[in-house]
Structures are given as structure tokens and as C-alpha cells.
Scaffold this active site. Structure first.
Site, mmCIF file in Angstrom:
data_model
loop_
_atom_site.group_PDB
_atom_site.id
_atom_site.type_symbol
_atom_site.label_atom_id
_atom_site.label_comp_id
_atom_site.label_asym_id
_atom_site.label_seq_id
_atom_site.Cartn_x
_atom_site.Cartn_y
_atom_site.Cartn_z
ATOM 1 N N GLU A 115 1.410 -1.229 0.016
ATOM 2 C CA GLU A 115 0.324 0.220 0.250
ATOM 3 C C GLU A 115 0.782 1.172 0.058
ATOM 4 O OE1 GLU A 115 -1.748 -0.442 3.764
ATOM 5 O OE2 GLU A 115 -2.867 -2.476 3.277
ATOM 6 N N LYS A 117 2.060 4.316 0.979
ATOM 7 C CA LYS A 117 2.975 5.463 2.439
ATOM 8 C C LYS A 117 2.008 6.320 2.611
ATOM 9 C CE LYS A 117 5.646 4.770 7.178
ATOM 10 N NZ LYS A 117 5.131 6.287 7.185
ATOM 11 N N ASP A 119 1.847 10.100 3.269
ATOM 12 C CA ASP A 119 2.184 11.410 4.446
ATOM 13 C C ASP A 119 1.369 11.920 4.702
ATOM 14 O OD1 ASP A 119 4.023 12.111 6.051
ATOM 15 O OD2 ASP A 119 5.444 13.350 4.340
ATOM 16 N N TYR A 225 -6.583 2.386 6.486
ATOM 17 C CA TYR A 225 -6.427 1.276 5.816
ATOM 18 C C TYR A 225 -6.301 -0.026 6.881
ATOM 19 C CZ TYR A 225 -3.109 4.111 8.778
ATOM 20 O OH TYR A 225 -2.648 4.402 10.391
ATOM 21 N N LYS A 314 10.677 3.030 2.945
ATOM 22 C CA LYS A 314 10.761 3.963 2.694
ATOM 23 C C LYS A 314 11.851 4.823 1.363
ATOM 24 C CE LYS A 314 8.795 5.980 6.386
ATOM 25 N NZ LYS A 314 10.335 7.227 7.400
ATOM 26 N N CYS A 408 23.611 46.944 -2.573
ATOM 27 C CA CYS A 408 22.501 47.246 -2.247
ATOM 28 C C CYS A 408 22.432 46.705 -4.234
ATOM 29 C CB CYS A 408 21.919 47.674 -2.068
ATOM 30 S SG CYS A 408 19.935 46.982 -1.815
ATOM 31 N N CYS A 411 19.064 49.129 -5.385
ATOM 32 C CA CYS A 411 19.479 50.238 -5.609
ATOM 33 C C CYS A 411 20.665 51.095 -5.063
ATOM 34 C CB CYS A 411 18.658 51.417 -4.563
ATOM 35 S SG CYS A 411 19.681 51.277 -2.302
ATOM 36 N N CYS A 426 21.705 46.950 2.944
ATOM 37 C CA CYS A 426 20.961 47.728 2.610
ATOM 38 C C CYS A 426 20.824 48.919 3.680
ATOM 39 C CB CYS A 426 20.342 47.662 0.953
ATOM 40 S SG CYS A 426 19.524 49.048 0.764
ATOM 41 N N CYS A 431 14.767 52.362 0.334
ATOM 42 C CA CYS A 431 15.364 51.110 -1.325
ATOM 43 C C CYS A 431 14.081 50.514 -1.354
ATOM 44 C CB CYS A 431 15.954 50.345 -0.038
ATOM 45 S SG CYS A 431 16.238 48.732 -1.460
#
Ligand code: IVH
Length: 673
Positions: A115, A117, A119, A225, A314, A408, A411, A426, A431
Site C-alpha cells: 500500500e 504510505k 504522508d 488502511y 521508505k 545593494c 538601489c 542595504c 530602498c
């Protein structure tokens, strides 16, 4: 025929039709009518029930809608524990499991169920006489939380079974479909709320919501399940047979479950499932393999922790390799510069990835990531892509190390990295990148809570120069919003309504929303209480600020720096002119006259229960009077307020010689000023 009978008959007919279409939709995946037609059936039934409450039954669609918010969830002791599974990573571990199983059974196992699994989070659902009675979270496996009101809102879980079996308990996995998760995060992002890292967290949050109306809006789903208990009906002798029975009763099972005869078939089924993983509208982190025969399951039994008859295979975290095309630098609200890798688009865990945050300069240096590098990427929590490492042998000749810009990128002003900080920032207050983030922060939930003012809208407002800063929001009108993308008349009216409503937010929220560095929710509350209004705060000296309980030198300096700038003072003035709250109301201020209160500047610990006040209420009262409530007793504690059944904290207070106040004295002190 009387009108009464006609209603009863019609309601009965509608219920049968609704049940039939639910089965076609949820179980057979073969809907015979459109969603709108189905909704019309439910609506008609609701209308009859509204008129005729005597016709309401426990499986009425009205019962799905959440009601009042719950205070807490009642604990519920599971009839049999909800176990988890041992894991197998890779084929060798699967074979080792099969060998252990063979030893336990005395013969080679055959006949399995494989089946997906899913999550999500496990849940136990109880039915009595065919009617949904209770939904319980796994909790610690022995005791869970009763989340029935929330489980009712999950539309694929029937409120009534297709047969009235006297008692049934089924177990399954509640999950949030990827599509619902993405829509939810998009909405949250637009509203400036934090997004969920993965669908599992979003589902877990929704199931444990105190207000089931919120759960109802989250589009959860569930696959069952396991048949945990059935009374008054035959119990099949195989697991696959039990799941068939569960399905016959109207409960959804996973259509991808397969029965396999041999272990080789199991291996093939696991591989097939892995390949089709990305076609599913939900996340899976592996496959569950179960021995099918229930008598053999019983013979195999349990280890101290897990059933021997099942194992979770897994899948490894998916990785991909791609090339770094460029490393760009983004600017956040506080001006922090964040390096982001622009990647050659690559499909990873079912989505195309073309960007990954590199967090900060030091992180890039640690991993030595350079433009042109081939990198291994992985998804954290299956959602957010991360660069795991560089493939050194694939580095092009002469690729220079990355260096953080000293100005920056938006700017061009200087970017500085202060001692002890990971980020460069900055230095330009105006800005444009900061403006965008500042507006989003202003509108965020903990700030002015202006719903609907998300990324997309803020960008448009800035690009069209309709707004330059937070004060500009209050000058917007319908005409200004009319030409924007994705902005109908109704949404425009909604946003304007939200902006208008934000004027009434408490003063401490306004203070928070300004985005002064180091002034988070708590400091904003403290400053609002201590100084009462914006003018007093704006002109407070650094000494006055540091003299305030809980305000340290860093915060004090940051408040001074903020108000020292003419641009910021102007913003505050224009917000005030627009009608935004600039003070704590008189009546609340009277109570908070810090100097007069015995709690002003004091650190208080609460223990035991206080008559007539919840812990939160007592805390709020102390804070309103300028005190601070902490959770553990130390020498720095000024008072311990001890209610009934006070325990260890009271003893500790006595041992340390901290003053202890009883419930009555506490009430007197609260009223003292
Ligand atoms: S059977 C005793 N079947 O995985 C058997 N579990 O680590 C109990 N899960 O807690 C679990 N899909 O939340 C089973 N088809 C499936 C499952 C499944 C997801 C989850 C479940 C469980 C965990 C086990």
C-alpha cells in the site's frame, strides 16, 4: 398528502440521492453529476432542514459545518494501541524483515498487501449503528485527542455508513492533497501569513484546529488502511478482505493498494509505486507491506514496539543534479541581502526546480558554491529545494568564488555587515526592495492584518506608483484599484474594507507594523503600555527607553534610530492623519499607569489555578500593569503568584526566598492602583 409529509419524503429522497452520488464520487471515482448539481442537492436538503428542524438527522450535511471553537480537545484512550511501523531502507532490509517473519511463522510467508504510505497523520474513526461517533488522533498511540468536530468536516469521511453495523472502528491516514496544499500556501502568502513547509504539517495543523470552520476550509482527505474492530457483523479473515469490507461500508481505501503473492511481486509493486509517485495528488514517503492472512498476522505477533507482520519500506529522499546558472542577491524588509541560486531547471520529486535559497554569505562559503558549478539538490520536507553539495570534479576552469556584493543590488547604496551578524544589509532607508517587504510586513497578520494585500497586489501598487509606503494605502480608492490585474470590483471593495478596518487596530499593532528593528510583538506591547502614545515614544530618550522593563539597549537604540529619521517621522504623521491609532485608549491607560502599579517592572511567575481567572487572563492583567510573566522561578523572580494546587514552583520560590502571593492578595494588588 400534507405539506409535512411532502417535506419528509423529499428529504428522504434527497438523502438517498446524496449517499448514492457520494459513493460514485468518492469510492468509484465515477461521478454521475457535476459538482454544482451535487451542491444543489445538498442545498435543497439544507433548506428543508432549516424549515423543519424535526427532520434533521445525524448524517445531515449541516453537521459537517464547524460550529463554535473548542477550548481543548478531550483525551481519548484508544481501545487498542495505534502502533507505528518499523522501517526498511532498501532491498536488503526488506529481505531481513521477510527472514524475521519466516522465523516467527515457521514457514516462508506468502500473500501480502502493498500500500502507498501516505504522508499525513493517522486517525481512528468510530461508528455506532452506522453513524459517525468519534474521530481521534493517534496521540502517543495509547491516548489520542478527540477531534470529532474536525473529522466531520472531511467530506470523504461519511457521516453515515452504507450499512448500519452496530460498531466499527477504522484507522486511516488524513492528508492534504498537493493541490489543496499549494492553493492554501498561495493564499497564505498573499495574505502575508507564514506558509506551511509541507502538506503533512498543514494537515496536522488543520486536524488540531480549535475552530472547525477553519478545518472545513482546508480540504483534507483520508484513506482508511485498517479495520480495527467490527461488532455485529462478520470479520473477514484477511487484511485485503477487511479493506474490501471497509470500502463496501462507504469508507475510502487507496485504489493503489495491491495484493501480491510472493516477495518478488512485492518488490515489483514497491518499484512501480515509486515510479508513479509523482502522478499522485498526495505525498507518499514509501510503501507499507503487510502480511495478508489475519491468522498468520496473529501468529507473527509484535516486537516490543512494532507488529512483525508489517514493514514500512521508505523511499530515499530524492536528489537531482543541476547547474548553477547564476547567484542573485535578494533584498528583504530589513534590507538583508540573501543569495539565491538560479538553477538550470530540473525535475525533482515531481516539480520543476529553478531556484534555491543559499541562506547567507557564510553558507555559500562553507559549501563553496560558485556560478557554473554542478550541484546536488534535495527537497527539505519534500517542498523547499536546498543545495546539498557541489560536485567538485565538474567545476569549470577558472570559476571564481562567490563574493557578496558590497552594495545593494536593487538601489546601489552601500551594504554593510555588522559585527556578529550573518547578513549584510542595504543602508538606504528608501530602498524599493525594502518598501515592498515593509508594506507586506505592515499588512501581515501580526501587524495591521490587512487580508488580501499580498505579494501580487503590493507589486502592482508599487510599480504603478499608486502607493509608496504604508500611509499611501489609506488614500487608495475604488478607481485606483479598478485597473489592476486579478482585481474585480468585489475584491477591490474587500481590500478597501480591510484597509479601512485596520485603522482600528490597537496601538501596539501599529507599532509592530512599522517594522522597527528588534521591536517584535512583545516589545511593541511593552512600549505601547509604557509610553502610551506615539509622540511620547518618538521623543523618549534612550535612557527612558532602557529604563523600561524588558527593553534592552539594542531595542532602545533601534527605536531612537527609527524616530531620528525624518522620513520615518513623516510616515508616522501621515498614518495619524489617515486615522490610524496612535495611542492606547484613555481607559486602558489609566490601568496601566506603570508607576502606580505594584507589578510595574516586576517579573512574576504564575503557578496553580486562580479562582475566576485563567492563566492567560492573569498573565494579560499583569502585563497590562507593566509586569512580565515568565515560566520558571529564579533569583530574578520578584513574585510567585500561587493558586490552588501549586506545586514545584512554589517550593522553589520558598527555597530561594522569593515573595509568594496568594490568590486573594493577587486580586487586591491588581485592583490596587
Ligand atoms: S498500517 C500496525 N498502512 O505510517 C499498522 N500505515 O509508520 C499500523 N501510514 O502510523 C499502520 N499509510 O500513520 C499503515 N497504508 C498504510 C499507511 C500507514 C500511511 C502511516 C500511519 C502509521 C505510519 C507507520
Amino acid at each position: 398528502m400534507s405539506a409535512k409529509d411532502a417535506d419528509a419524503r423529499r428529504a428522504e429522497l434527497l438523502r438517498r440521492e446524496i449517499a448514492r452520488h457520494r459513493k460514485l464520487y468518492y469510492l468509484d471515482d465515477a461521478p454521475a453529476i457535476s459538482d454544482a448539481e451535487y451542491d444543489a442537492l445538498e442545498r435543497e436538503l439544507l433548506a428543508i432542514e432549516a424549515r423543519r428542524p424535526d427532520l434533521v438527522t445525524p448524517d445531515s450535511p449541516t453537521r459537517r459545518v464547524g460550529g463554535e471553537a473548542a477550548e481543548t480537545f478531550a483525551p481519548f484512550a484508544h481501545h487498542t494501541p495505534l502502533l507505528s511501523l518499523d522501517n526498511a531502507y532498501g532491498d536488503d532490509e526488506l529481505s531481513a524483515w521477510a527472514e524475521r517473519l519466516e522465523r516467527a511463522l515457521g514457514s516462508a510467508p506468502r500473500g501480502f498487501s502493498v500500500e502507498p504510505k501516505v504522508d499525513g497523520l493517522s486517525i481512528a474513526v468510530h461508528y455506532r449503528d452506522g453513524v459517525l461517533e468519534r474521530g481521534v488522533t493517534r496521540g502517543d498511540g495509547i491516548t489520542g485527542e478527540d477531534v470529532t468536530a474536525n473529522v466531520r468536516t472531511i467530506r470523504s469521511i461519511p457521516l453515515r455508513l452504507l450499512e448500519p453495523v452496530p460498531r466499527l472502528e477504522v484507522r486511516g491516514e488524513v492528508y492534504m492533497p498537493r493541490s489543496a496544499f499549494q492553493a492554501l500556501n498561495r493564499r497564505r502568502e498573499e495574505e502575508g501569513q507564514p506558509t506551511f513547509a509541507n502538506p503533512r504539517n498543514a494537515a496536522a495543523g488543520a486536524v488540531r484546529q480549535k475552530d472547525s470552520r477553519i478545518t472545513a476550509s482546508r480540504r483534507l482527505d483520508c484513506f482508511f488502511y485498517a479495520l480495527a474492530a467490527i461488532e455485529g457483523a462478520d470479520r473477514p479473515d484477511s487484511h485485503v478482505g477487511s479493506l474490501d469490507r471497509v470500502r463496501e461500508l462507504g469508507l475510502k481505501t487507496n485504489p493503489r493498494n495491491v495484493r501480491c503473492e510472493s516477495l518478488d511481486e512485492v518488490r515489483e509493486a514497491i518499484a512501480r509505486l515509486r515510479e508513479s509517485k509523482h502522478e499522485l495528488d498526495y505525498e507518499i514517503d514509501g510503501a507499507v507491506v503487510k502480511l495478508d492472512d489475519l491468522a498468520l498476522q496473529e501468529k507473527a505477533g509484535f516486537t516490543s514496539k512494532f507488529p512483525r507482520w508489517a514493514i514500512a519500506y521508505k523511499y530515499p529522499a530524492e536528489q537531482a543534479q543541476t547547474r548553477v546558472r547564476d547567484i542573485v542577491v535578494q533584498v528583504g524588509r530589513t534590507g538583508a541581502l540573501t543569495p539565491v541560486a538560479e538553477l538550470e531547471p530540473v525535475v525533482l520529486a515531481g516539480t520543476t526546480v529553478s531556484r534555491a535559497t543559499l541562506h547567507n554569505e557564510d553558507e555559500v562559503a562553507r559549501k563553496d558554491i560558485r556560478v557554473g558549478d554542478t550541484v546536488v539538490i534535495e527537497k527539505a520536507g519534500e517542498i523547499i529545494p536546498q543545495v546539498v553539495r557541489v560536485v567538485p570534479e565538474a567545476r569549470p576552469d577558472g570559476a571564481p568564488p562567490f563574493s557578496m556584493p558590497r552594495s545593494c543590488p536593487v538601489c546601489g547604496s552601500d551594504a554593510l555587515r555588522e559585527e556578529g551578524e550573518v547578513a549584510s544589509r542595504c543602508t538606504n532607508v528608501a530602498c524599493p526592495a525594502k518598501r515592498r517587504e515593509a508594506l507586506l510586513y505592515f499588512a501581515s497578520r501580526s501587524g495591521m492584518d490587512i487580508q488580501g494585500l499580498g505579494d501580487a497586489l503590493v507589486d502592482q501598487l508599487l510599480v504603478r506608483d499608486l502607493v509608496r509606503d504604508a500611509a499611501g494605502l489609506y488614500a487608495l480608492d475604488g478607481a485606483a484599484l479598478a485597473g489592476l490585474e486579478r482585481m474585480g470590483e468585489k475584491s477591490a471593495a474587500n481590500v478597501l474594507g480591510q484597509i479601512e478596518a485596520s485603522k482600528a487596530r490597537p496601538f501596539h499593532r501599529v507599532l509592530y507594523a512599522l517594522g522597527i528593528r528588534h521591536v517584535g510583538e512583545r516589545a511593541a506591547k511593552v512600549l505601547a503600555q509604557a509610553f502610551g502614545d506615539m509622540d511620547t515614544l518618538a521623543t523618549a530618550t534612550e535612557q527612558a527607553l532602557t529604563a523600561t522593563a524588558e527593553i534592552g539597549p539594542k531595542t532602545a537604540a533601534s527605536v531612537r534610530t527609527f524616530f531620528a529619521q525624518e522620513g520615518n517621522r513623516d510616515l508616522v504623521r501621515r498614518l495619524a492623519l489617515a486615522g490610524v491609532r496612535m495611542a492606547v485608549p484613555e481607559e486602558e491607560r489609566g490601568r496601566s499607569d506603570a508607576a502606580a502599579s505594584p507589578f510595574a517592572g516586576k517579573t512574576v511567575v504564575l503557578t496553580g489555578s486562580l479562582p475566576g481567572r485563567s492563566r492567560d487572563e492573569a498573565k494579560a492583567a499583569i502585563e497590562l500593569l507593566g509586569g512580565r510573566v515568565t515560566s520558571s522561578v529564579s533569583k530574578k523572580t520578584d513574585f510567585v503568584v500561587a493558586g490552588d494546587e501549586a506545586g514545584g514552583k512554589l517550593e522553589k520560590a520558598r527555597a530561594l526566598g522569593v515573595r509568594v502571593i496568594g490568590a486573594e492578595e493577587f486580586e487586591r494588588m491588581l485592583g490596587a492602583q
